[in-house]
Design a protein around this motif. Structure first.
Motif, mmCIF file in Angstrom:
data_model
loop_
_atom_site.group_PDB
_atom_site.id
_atom_site.type_symbol
_atom_site.label_atom_id
_atom_site.label_comp_id
_atom_site.label_asym_id
_atom_site.label_seq_id
_atom_site.Cartn_x
_atom_site.Cartn_y
_atom_site.Cartn_z
ATOM 1 N N CYS A 263 0.857 -1.018 0.015
ATOM 2 C CA CYS A 263 0.024 -0.051 -0.031
ATOM 3 C C CYS A 263 0.887 1.285 0.029
ATOM 4 O O CYS A 263 1.929 1.186 0.243
ATOM 5 C CB CYS A 263 -1.020 0.078 1.048
ATOM 6 N N CYS A 266 -0.187 5.853 4.594
ATOM 7 C CA CYS A 266 -0.698 7.002 5.075
ATOM 8 C C CYS A 266 -0.653 7.158 6.552
ATOM 9 O O CYS A 266 0.222 6.171 7.326
ATOM 10 C CB CYS A 266 -2.067 6.854 4.679
ATOM 11 N N CYS A 299 -2.489 -1.475 7.234
ATOM 12 C CA CYS A 299 -3.322 -1.314 8.507
ATOM 13 C C CYS A 299 -4.569 -2.145 7.941
ATOM 14 O O CYS A 299 -4.724 -2.974 7.062
ATOM 15 C CB CYS A 299 -3.717 -0.079 8.696
HETATM 16 S S1 SF4 Z 1 -5.418 3.121 4.733
HETATM 17 FE FE1 SF4 Z 1 -4.025 1.393 5.500
HETATM 18 S S2 SF4 Z 1 -3.644 -0.036 3.741
HETATM 19 FE FE2 SF4 Z 1 -4.504 2.195 2.871
HETATM 20 S S3 SF4 Z 1 -2.631 3.206 2.432
HETATM 21 FE FE3 SF4 Z 1 -3.173 3.721 4.556
HETATM 22 S S4 SF4 Z 1 -2.181 2.356 5.973
HETATM 23 FE FE4 SF4 Z 1 -1.999 1.354 3.569
#
Ligand code: SF4
Length: 355
Positions: A263, A266, A299
């Motif tokens: 991913c 974030c 996550c």
């Molecule tokens: S929401 Fe979770 S899975 Fe999506 S980019 Fe953020 S950390 Fe990664």
């Protein structure tokens, strides 16, 4: 839907028709240095390159060419400019294909001599039309090196060579401009069924070159155009093969490779995820040929879903990383062990697959 082209044999590789899209690259050693060039050809072949092009710029390179042909099982293409005698010499020395630009090989008589030699030896000829070397009269007529001008030149060469009874031909229409390359190939393929070697020429260094090539080649392949391809990079040619394989795998064109799905990260995850993903990707290079999907997710938003959908995966949780295998969460592991543990799981899986 793949455009159906004529089939041209390049050594032991069939190009065109419904044959797999062949990956090409080009050596950048001094061709006259037989040891270094042989070694690079072997590295390219091991990386998955199916046809290797070698520049033959002079007599020393031509002398080396026979030794290179004898020392490899991969078909070799002799890349010739300016001197038709080098093309004839390479054909006589076992080139699977010669790549010429009829506009710079000395004139019509010289082109005919090359084609006669290729016909005699069953050698394929790639006619390379490059936006940087179009004839002056065509440039004037079209107001520059437009895609239409490139197509006109390619079709003229095609007619001329067919009028000699020769059709063992592959064409390439390349420009360093991505859109011009795309347009030229689309226009040509609407008017000719000769197989196309596609690529964006002088694409650039690894990152820019890979992106520009992926866009140019990818758009064409997605439209069913292209029978063989080269990703041109200012880099180790082995990188060209790696990028080419990724392009083919991305479009599901016959190649299935190991894919690490990770991913973009974030605020919901740890900054360590980027390092974990990079380590996992590096650790798994040796398994790149296995058709496995591996997930490295940050996550619980998309992580568990993506990890469950993968052969092996991790999804970070507040207290560590949840390890998934075969669609099930099997263990909670400390973050610092995540990359190593995931790698180990793939190793075990790879061993069971290759038994
Ligand atoms: S929401 Fe979770 S899975 Fe999506 S980019 Fe953020 S950390 Fe990664």
């Amino acid at each position: 839907m793949r455009r159906e082209t004529r089939i041209v044999q390049v050594g032991n590789v069939a190009v065109g028709g419904h044959h797999p899209i062949a990956i090409q690259s080009m050596t950048n050693t001094q061709t006259s240095d037989v040891c270094a060039t042989k070694e690079q050809i072997a590295r390219l072949q091991e990386a998955g390159c199916q046809i290797v092009r070698v520049a033959v710029p002079d007599k020393a390179a031509l002398s080396a060419f026979a030794a290179l042909v004898a020392g490899t099982t991969v078909p070799l293409v002799a890349d010739i400019h300016f001197d038709y005698r080098l093309a004839v010499g390479a054909i006589e020395r076992g080139a699977a294909e010669v790549r010429i630009n009829p506009g710079n090989i000395g004139g019509r008589k010289q082109v005919h001599t090359v084609i006669a030699a290729a016909a005699k030896h069953g050698t394929a000829v790639r006619v390379g039309v490059n936006s940087g070397s179009l004839p002056q009269d065509v440039l004037s007529r079209f107001g520059g090196a437009t895609p239409e001008a490139m197509v006109e030149v390619a079709l003229l060469y095609s007619q001329e060579m067919q009028s000699m009874g020769f059709d063992n031909l592959i064409f390439s229409l390349k420009s360093s401009d991505v859109l011009a390359t795309i347009r030229a190939n689309i226009l040509f393929s609407a008017q000719s069924d000769f197989p196309l070697h596609i690529g964006v020429t002088e694409a650039g260094t690894l990152l820019y070159g890979a992106v520009r090539s992926a866009v140019g080649i990818g758009v064409l392949l997605a439209r069913g155009i292209g029978d063989t391809m080269r990703v041109s990079l200012t880099a180790d040619p082995v990188e060209e093969v790696r990028v080419a394989k990724e392009i083919l795998a991305s479009l599901d064109l016959g190649l299935k490779l190991l894919r690490v799905v990770s991913c973009p990260t974030c605020a919901r995850t740890s900054s360590e995820l980027i390092g974990i993903a990079e380590t996992v990707e590096k650790n798994l290079e040796e398994f790149s040929h296995l058709p496995l999907k591996i997930a490295v997710m940050g996550c619980s938003v998309n992580g568990p879903g993506e990890a469950r959908d993968s052969a092996v995966g991790i999804a970070l949780a507040p207290s560590g990383a949840v390890l998934f295998r075969g669609g099930e969460a099997i263990e909670l592991i400390p973050l610092r062990e995540a990359a190593a543990r995931l790698t180990e799981e793939v190793r075990v899986l790879a061993a069971s697959l290759t038994k």
